[in-house]
Design an enzyme around this catalytic site. Structure first.
Site, PDB file in Angstrom:
ATOM      1  N   ASN A 164     -28.315  93.529 -13.984  1.00 19.18           N
ATOM      2  CA  ASN A 164     -29.687  93.596 -14.499  1.00 19.18           C
ATOM      3  C   ASN A 164     -30.648  93.751 -13.328  1.00 19.18           C
ATOM      4  OD1 ASN A 164     -30.471  90.859 -13.515  1.00 19.18           O
ATOM      5  ND2 ASN A 164     -28.870  90.240 -14.951  1.00 19.18           N
ATOM      6  N   ASP A 193     -24.754  88.105 -19.731  1.00 17.01           N
ATOM      7  CA  ASP A 193     -24.186  87.404 -20.888  1.00 17.01           C
ATOM      8  C   ASP A 193     -22.808  87.933 -21.251  1.00 17.01           C
ATOM      9  OD1 ASP A 193     -26.282  85.613 -21.333  1.00 17.01           O
ATOM     10  OD2 ASP A 193     -27.481  87.158 -22.310  1.00 17.01           O
ATOM     11  N   LYS A 244     -10.453 103.548 -10.292  1.00 17.33           N
ATOM     12  CA  LYS A 244     -11.673 104.190 -10.799  1.00 17.33           C
ATOM     13  C   LYS A 244     -11.390 104.885 -12.140  1.00 17.33           C
ATOM     14  CE  LYS A 244     -15.096 107.578  -9.460  1.00 17.33           C
ATOM     15  NZ  LYS A 244     -15.355 108.724  -8.606  1.00 17.33           N
ATOM     16  N   PHE A 298     -34.605  78.824 -16.953  1.00 14.61           N
ATOM     17  CA  PHE A 298     -35.582  79.907 -17.008  1.00 14.61           C
ATOM     18  C   PHE A 298     -35.323  80.730 -18.262  1.00 14.61           C
ATOM     19  CE2 PHE A 298     -38.147  80.767 -13.100  1.00 14.61           C
ATOM     20  CZ  PHE A 298     -37.884  79.560 -12.467  1.00 14.61           C
ATOM     21  N   LYS A 354     -34.713  77.613 -26.431  1.00 16.98           N
ATOM     22  CA  LYS A 354     -33.805  77.436 -25.286  1.00 16.98           C
ATOM     23  C   LYS A 354     -33.953  76.047 -24.662  1.00 16.98           C
ATOM     24  CE  LYS A 354     -33.288  82.297 -24.248  1.00 16.98           C
ATOM     25  NZ  LYS A 354     -33.621  83.447 -23.438  1.00 16.98           N
ATOM     26  N   LYS A 390     -30.475  74.111 -24.915  1.00 20.52           N
ATOM     27  CA  LYS A 390     -29.787  73.915 -23.640  1.00 20.52           C
ATOM     28  C   LYS A 390     -30.043  72.523 -23.059  1.00 20.52           C
ATOM     29  CE  LYS A 390     -29.556  78.870 -22.715  1.00 20.52           C
ATOM     30  NZ  LYS A 390     -29.024  79.856 -21.788  1.00 20.52           N
TER      31      LYS A 390
HETATM   32  N1  CTP Z   1     -27.961  81.169 -18.360  1.00 25.10           N
HETATM   33  C1  CTP Z   1     -26.789  80.584 -17.993  1.00 25.10           C
HETATM   34  N2  CTP Z   1     -25.597  81.170 -18.260  1.00 25.10           N
HETATM   35  C2  CTP Z   1     -25.565  82.324 -18.941  1.00 25.10           C
HETATM   36  C3  CTP Z   1     -26.761  82.932 -19.358  1.00 25.10           C
HETATM   37  C4  CTP Z   1     -27.948  82.329 -19.046  1.00 25.10           C
HETATM   38  O1  CTP Z   1     -26.827  79.509 -17.376  1.00 25.10           O
HETATM   39  N3  CTP Z   1     -24.379  82.876 -19.195  1.00 25.10           N
HETATM   40  C5  CTP Z   1     -29.210  80.486 -18.018  1.00 25.10           C
HETATM   41  C6  CTP Z   1     -30.128  81.258 -17.107  1.00 25.10           C
HETATM   42  O2  CTP Z   1     -29.862  81.011 -15.740  1.00 25.10           O
HETATM   43  C7  CTP Z   1     -31.495  80.743 -17.538  1.00 25.10           C
HETATM   44  C8  CTP Z   1     -31.314  80.428 -19.003  1.00 25.10           C
HETATM   45  O3  CTP Z   1     -29.911  80.311 -19.208  1.00 25.10           O
HETATM   46  O4  CTP Z   1     -31.842  79.551 -16.880  1.00 25.10           O
HETATM   47  C9  CTP Z   1     -31.826  81.469 -19.945  1.00 25.10           C
HETATM   48  O5  CTP Z   1     -31.295  82.702 -19.647  1.00 25.10           O
HETATM   49  P1  CTP Z   1     -31.559  83.952 -20.622  1.00 25.10           P
HETATM   50  O6  CTP Z   1     -30.708  85.083 -20.201  1.00 25.10           O
HETATM   51  O7  CTP Z   1     -33.023  84.184 -20.753  1.00 25.10           O
HETATM   52  O8  CTP Z   1     -31.091  83.342 -21.965  1.00 25.10           O
HETATM   53  P2  CTP Z   1     -29.813  83.427 -22.787  1.00 25.10           P
HETATM   54  O9  CTP Z   1     -29.401  82.028 -23.100  1.00 25.10           O
HETATM   55  O10 CTP Z   1     -28.796  84.288 -22.137  1.00 25.10           O
HETATM   56  O11 CTP Z   1     -30.363  84.064 -24.118  1.00 25.10           O
HETATM   57  P3  CTP Z   1     -30.665  85.577 -24.540  1.00 25.10           P
HETATM   58  O12 CTP Z   1     -29.894  86.453 -23.598  1.00 25.10           O
HETATM   59  O13 CTP Z   1     -30.204  85.623 -25.922  1.00 25.10           O
HETATM   60  O14 CTP Z   1     -32.145  85.721 -24.409  1.00 25.10           O
END
Ligand code: CTP
Length: 407
Positions: free
Chosen positions: A207, A276, A286, A321, A335, A339
């Protein structure tokens, strides 16, 4: 640093020429720089150079009393917010360590009550000499900060430890010393940057995160007195000064690195943009193109914050975050609750100046007790300072005046 008075002491070593760069950097940051040089320093760089760079008079002679109403070395000592001696020669270190007061610099140092940073620079054998090291220990014991010299080629032809700390690093060191130590004695774990999920040996999923916000948090936490570990995904950034940096690649690597370190940390800040999903299996060679469509099967990565919940103890303060583009308030609250966070930092990445890679940020803090606090648009370092001040207040960190850092 803006508006602070910094006394810059320069002693007689070849690195004295770098003091002009330091004086210039400090002046540009808004500090009033008062230069005090030893006689030997004037063999390497002229007082006029420093006067021109700082637009302030330069002191060399102890009896150079320009204002009859004040004694110069006392006035310099009293007006300073901080003193930095760069470079500090072995001779200057010895004289200061043993209380000498035979020139403008040493008398001023005896008289001052503000923090003093010494930045030694000399030949590697001189620096390693037990007499020099003992003198530095004496100075550390009485509260002087030592900005350790770096390793590299030296003017004398040797290669080793003895190079003056780079001027921009000395500026960072000064910022650390001037920052109130609200996180003194605390351990802080920060995650930053993106993760990369291998598709094949030359491709990955990732990302747009640059790691800037996480690195700013780690840097500020160190300035505020914490012992900081930064677990970072691939980010093209210099590791912040004073911070233990652990480089990881994928979400799975980040998960392992975080889980094993959570029990040793009082505060955990998860600012990394963790992928995710990852490909079910990374190809070992490759993937070649064909005329067919290519389908990539992805599997969910574990949520690192969920894993943190399992290993944290009741006093661990956990900050998450959320980078959102829509229904930001709804997702932030969701969240925070799901969390089980103590604080959630909401980042609306479609807002002007608040996106990935911007140098500024605008965030809203959501707290477990229901409080919501929007912060103004500011440089990421300032936003990091605000976030950490709230963390310090909420987790009962009181801080001390003196820093625990010995760099
Ligand atoms: N986070 C994490 N582990 C993951 C994904 C996210 O610990 N596999 C943590 C990030 O570091 C951040 C928080 O979760 O502190 C939110 O991350 P975000 O990507 O915004 O949220 P998601 O829970 O992944 O939700 P979504 O992608 O559905 O918005």
């Amino acid at each position: 640093m803006d508006g602070k008075t910094i006394v810059l002491g320069i002693t007689g070593g070849i690195a004295a020429y770098k003091a002009a760069m330091l004086a210039s950097a400090l002046t540009k940051r808004g500090a009033r720089v008062q230069t005090v040089m030893t006689r030997h320093a004037t063999q390497f760089i002229t007082p006029l150079t420093l006067q021109s760079v700082t637009r302030q008079p330069v002191f060399v002679d102890m009896f150079d009393e320009r204002d009859p109403s004040r004694i110069a070395h006392i006035a310099l000592a009293d007006d300073a917010d901080l003193v930095v001696v760069a470079p500090a020669t072995a001779d200057a270190i010895a004289r200061v360590a043993h209380g000498a007061g035979d020139d403008m610099l040493t008398t001023m140092l005896l008289a001052t009550r503000v923090p003093v940073i010494l930045a030694p620079a000399m030949n590697v054998h001189m620096y390693e000499n037990p007499i020099v090291q003992r003198n530095l220990s004496i100075l550390r014991e009485v509260g002087f900060y030592v900005a350790e010299p770096g390793v590299g080629p030296l003017a004398c032809g040797y290669t080793g430890r003895g190079r003056l700390m780079e001027p921009d690093e000395i500026v960072e060191f000064i910022d650390m010393v001037l920052t109130p130590k609200r996180l003194a004695g605390r351990t802080v774990l920060v995650t930053a940057g993106p993760t990369r999920e291998r598709i094949d040996p030359v491709r990955y999923l990732s990302n747009d995160s640059t790691g800037t916000m996480g690195y700013a948090l780690a840097q500020m936490a160190w300035r505020m007195g914490a012992k900081v570990t930064l677990v970072t995904g691939p980010a093209a950034k210099e590791p912040p000064m004073g911070v233990e940096t652990v480089a990881v690649y994928s979400a799975q690597e980040m998960l392992r690195a975080v889980v094993e370190r959570v029990p040793n940390n009082d505060i955990v800040i998860k600012s990394a943009a963790v992928a995710d999903y990852r490909p079910v299996q990374a190809a070992t060679v490759k993937i070649k193109k064909t005329d067919q469509e290519l389908r990539l099967d992805l599997v969910r990565n574990a949520d690192i914050l969920q894993a943190v919940r399992a290993v944290r103890n009741s006093s661990t303060y956990v900050v998450g975050f959320a980078a959102e583009t829509h229904d930001v308030d709804y997702y932030a609250r969701k969240k925070l609750q799901e969390k089980e966070l103590d604080m959630l930092v909401l980042n609306d990445i479609l807002e002007e100046g608040a996106g990935f890679g911007d140098t500024t940020n605008r965030v809203t803090l959501y707290f477990a007790d229901g409080a919501v606090l929007p912060l103004g648009l500011a440089p990421k370092l300032a936003v990091a300072g605000d976030i950490l001040s709230h963390v310090a207040s909420r987790c009962g960190a009181t801080g001390h005046v003196n820093s625990p850092h010995t760099i």
